[in-house]
Design a protein around this motif. Sequence first.
Motif, short mmCIF file in Angstrom:
data_model
loop_
_atom_site.label_atom_id
_atom_site.label_comp_id
_atom_site.label_asym_id
_atom_site.label_seq_id
_atom_site.Cartn_x
_atom_site.Cartn_y
_atom_site.Cartn_z
N ARG A 1 -32.10 30.42 44.18
CA ARG A 1 -31.92 29.29 43.27
C ARG A 1 -31.51 28.07 44.09
O ARG A 1 -30.49 28.10 44.79
CB ARG A 1 -30.86 29.60 42.20
CG ARG A 1 -30.77 28.54 41.10
CD ARG A 1 -29.90 29.03 39.95
NE ARG A 1 -29.80 28.08 38.85
CZ ARG A 1 -30.74 27.91 37.90
NH1 ARG A 1 -31.82 28.66 37.93
NH2 ARG A 1 -30.58 27.02 36.94
N VAL A 2 -32.30 27.00 44.01
CA VAL A 2 -32.07 25.83 44.87
C VAL A 2 -32.22 24.55 44.04
O VAL A 2 -32.75 24.56 42.93
CB VAL A 2 -33.03 25.80 46.06
CG1 VAL A 2 -32.76 26.95 47.01
CG2 VAL A 2 -34.49 25.83 45.59
N GLN A 3 -31.78 23.44 44.64
CA GLN A 3 -31.81 22.15 43.94
C GLN A 3 -32.12 21.04 44.93
O GLN A 3 -31.41 20.86 45.92
CB GLN A 3 -30.47 21.89 43.25
CG GLN A 3 -30.41 20.60 42.46
CD GLN A 3 -29.04 20.41 41.81
OE1 GLN A 3 -28.08 21.09 42.15
NE2 GLN A 3 -28.97 19.48 40.88
N LEU A 4 -33.17 20.28 44.65
CA LEU A 4 -33.52 19.11 45.43
C LEU A 4 -32.80 17.88 44.89
O LEU A 4 -32.44 17.84 43.71
CB LEU A 4 -35.03 18.89 45.40
CG LEU A 4 -35.87 19.89 46.21
CD1 LEU A 4 -37.34 19.78 45.82
CD2 LEU A 4 -35.69 19.66 47.70
N PRO A 5 -32.59 16.85 45.70
CA PRO A 5 -31.91 15.64 45.23
C PRO A 5 -32.61 15.05 44.00
O PRO A 5 -33.83 14.95 43.95
CB PRO A 5 -32.02 14.69 46.42
CG PRO A 5 -32.13 15.57 47.61
CD PRO A 5 -32.93 16.76 47.15
N GLY A 6 -31.81 14.71 43.00
CA GLY A 6 -32.34 14.10 41.78
C GLY A 6 -32.96 15.07 40.81
O GLY A 6 -33.40 14.67 39.73
N GLY A 7 -33.02 16.35 41.18
CA GLY A 7 -33.62 17.35 40.29
C GLY A 7 -32.61 18.37 39.81
O GLY A 7 -31.44 18.33 40.16
N LYS A 8 -33.08 19.29 38.98
CA LYS A 8 -32.24 20.35 38.46
C LYS A 8 -32.26 21.56 39.40
O LYS A 8 -33.19 21.71 40.19
CB LYS A 8 -32.73 20.79 37.07
CG LYS A 8 -32.65 19.70 36.01
CD LYS A 8 -33.18 20.23 34.68
CE LYS A 8 -33.10 19.18 33.59
NZ LYS A 8 -33.62 19.69 32.28
N ALA A 9 -31.26 22.39 39.30
CA ALA A 9 -31.28 23.66 40.02
C ALA A 9 -32.33 24.56 39.39
O ALA A 9 -32.37 24.73 38.17
CB ALA A 9 -29.90 24.33 39.96
N LEU A 10 -33.23 25.11 40.22
CA LEU A 10 -34.33 25.95 39.73
C LEU A 10 -34.36 27.26 40.48
O LEU A 10 -34.00 27.33 41.67
CB LEU A 10 -35.67 25.23 39.94
CG LEU A 10 -35.87 23.89 39.23
CD1 LEU A 10 -37.19 23.27 39.70
CD2 LEU A 10 -35.84 24.05 37.72
N ASP A 11 -34.82 28.31 39.81
CA ASP A 11 -35.02 29.56 40.54
C ASP A 11 -36.24 29.40 41.45
O ASP A 11 -37.01 28.44 41.34
CB ASP A 11 -35.14 30.75 39.60
CG ASP A 11 -36.33 30.67 38.65
OD1 ASP A 11 -37.34 30.05 39.01
OD2 ASP A 11 -36.24 31.24 37.55
N ALA A 12 -36.39 30.34 42.37
CA ALA A 12 -37.42 30.19 43.41
C ALA A 12 -38.81 30.04 42.82
O ALA A 12 -39.60 29.20 43.28
CB ALA A 12 -37.36 31.39 44.35
N ALA A 13 -39.12 30.83 41.80
CA ALA A 13 -40.47 30.77 41.22
C ALA A 13 -40.77 29.39 40.67
O ALA A 13 -41.84 28.81 40.92
CB ALA A 13 -40.62 31.84 40.13
N ALA A 14 -39.81 28.81 39.92
CA ALA A 14 -40.02 27.49 39.33
C ALA A 14 -40.09 26.41 40.40
O ALA A 14 -40.91 25.49 40.32
CB ALA A 14 -38.91 27.19 38.32
N MET A 15 -39.27 26.52 41.42
CA MET A 15 -39.28 25.52 42.49
C MET A 15 -40.59 25.55 43.24
O MET A 15 -41.18 24.50 43.56
CB MET A 15 -38.10 25.75 43.44
CG MET A 15 -38.01 24.73 44.57
SD MET A 15 -37.79 23.03 43.98
CE MET A 15 -36.05 23.05 43.54
N LEU A 16 -41.10 26.74 43.54
CA LEU A 16 -42.36 26.85 44.28
C LEU A 16 -43.53 26.37 43.43
O LEU A 16 -44.50 25.80 43.96
CB LEU A 16 -42.57 28.28 44.74
CG LEU A 16 -41.59 28.77 45.83
CD1 LEU A 16 -41.77 30.25 46.09
CD2 LEU A 16 -41.77 27.97 47.11
N ASN A 17 -43.47 26.58 42.13
CA ASN A 17 -44.54 26.07 41.25
C ASN A 17 -44.60 24.55 41.31
O ASN A 17 -45.69 23.96 41.28
CB ASN A 17 -44.29 26.51 39.81
CG ASN A 17 -44.70 27.95 39.56
OD1 ASN A 17 -45.48 28.52 40.32
ND2 ASN A 17 -44.15 28.55 38.51
N ALA A 18 -43.43 23.92 41.44
CA ALA A 18 -43.37 22.46 41.42
C ALA A 18 -43.54 21.84 42.81
O ALA A 18 -44.14 20.77 42.94
CB ALA A 18 -42.05 22.00 40.81
#
Length: 317
Positions: free
Chosen positions: A286-303
């Motif tokens: 679970r990670v979070q980029l600046p200005g974004g929401k914390a997302l699980d790996a699957a959601a982050m990789l999709n985006a």
Amino acid sequence: MPEPLNIVFAGTPDFAAASLQALLDSPHRVIAVYTQPDRPAGRGRKLTPSPVKTLALEHGIEVRQPQSLKDPEAQAELAALEPDLMVVVAYGLLLPKAVLEIPRLGCINVHASLLPRWRGAAPIHRAVLAGDAETGVTIMQMDEGLDTGDMLLKARCDIGAQESSGELHDRLAVIGAAALSDSLEGIAAGTIRREPQDDSLATYAHKLEKQEGELDWRQPAKALAQQVRGLSPWPVAFTRLGGDNLRVWGATALDGTCDDPPGTIVAADRDGIQVACGEGVLSLTRVQLPGGKALDAAAMLNARRDTFAIGTRLGGA
């Protein structure tokens, strides 16, 4: 059954509110509540009462919020209440000797560690950061030292392999409230046994600092996983990704070896973004980029899959 006690409660955050609720549910009388002054909170920086103040007012209990208990006037006001006992839970103010001597039965503290293992400001986080397998709550008779008083009761619990400080905090709040309730009858009757602490076993739980959050990929994956869990939900672990900070809310140490340089992304799938460490691999779940929401790996990789391409180096390497 001993006579109900007249209790003054001193505490501030949610952790303390659980113990206050236990007292409100008991046969004892909470005659006043002390808590920190209201603090600015939220985007509007509006003065906000502490969870303890909110709960006390809901039950019609007098709330006092002195800046300090070193003030003789504040001490006189406390003494005028003639309390049998003062219960202190994450209050946030030091209690001078004059205050400790006011209640007939002294002051007790609900401390979130198995004393003397972690004394000080951040015992829950430090237990997780250190990889402790066990922690708990100690009901302690307060003295002038920092968490040095005699122990009255201990309640133990295991620390889960994937448990964060925030999750452990919530469990210990409940455990602490129950331990407080269990200790009161013996305190009231004068039958509870006091056990001195072994000072040679004490460790100081330093207050958390934001800079402790930076991940050093040269460290073993297991240590980094503990760091992530120990710093969640504050201040949150982070690593450099290009010119930005990538916040890491969840991570798991994987078995096996890896020959890639520490900080290299070696795989990325719905289960996690896998990063080489000094020893082993850390899977960021679970990670979070600046200005974004914390997302699980699957959601982050999709985006943002390109951001986490295999071979990308984290940590400014």
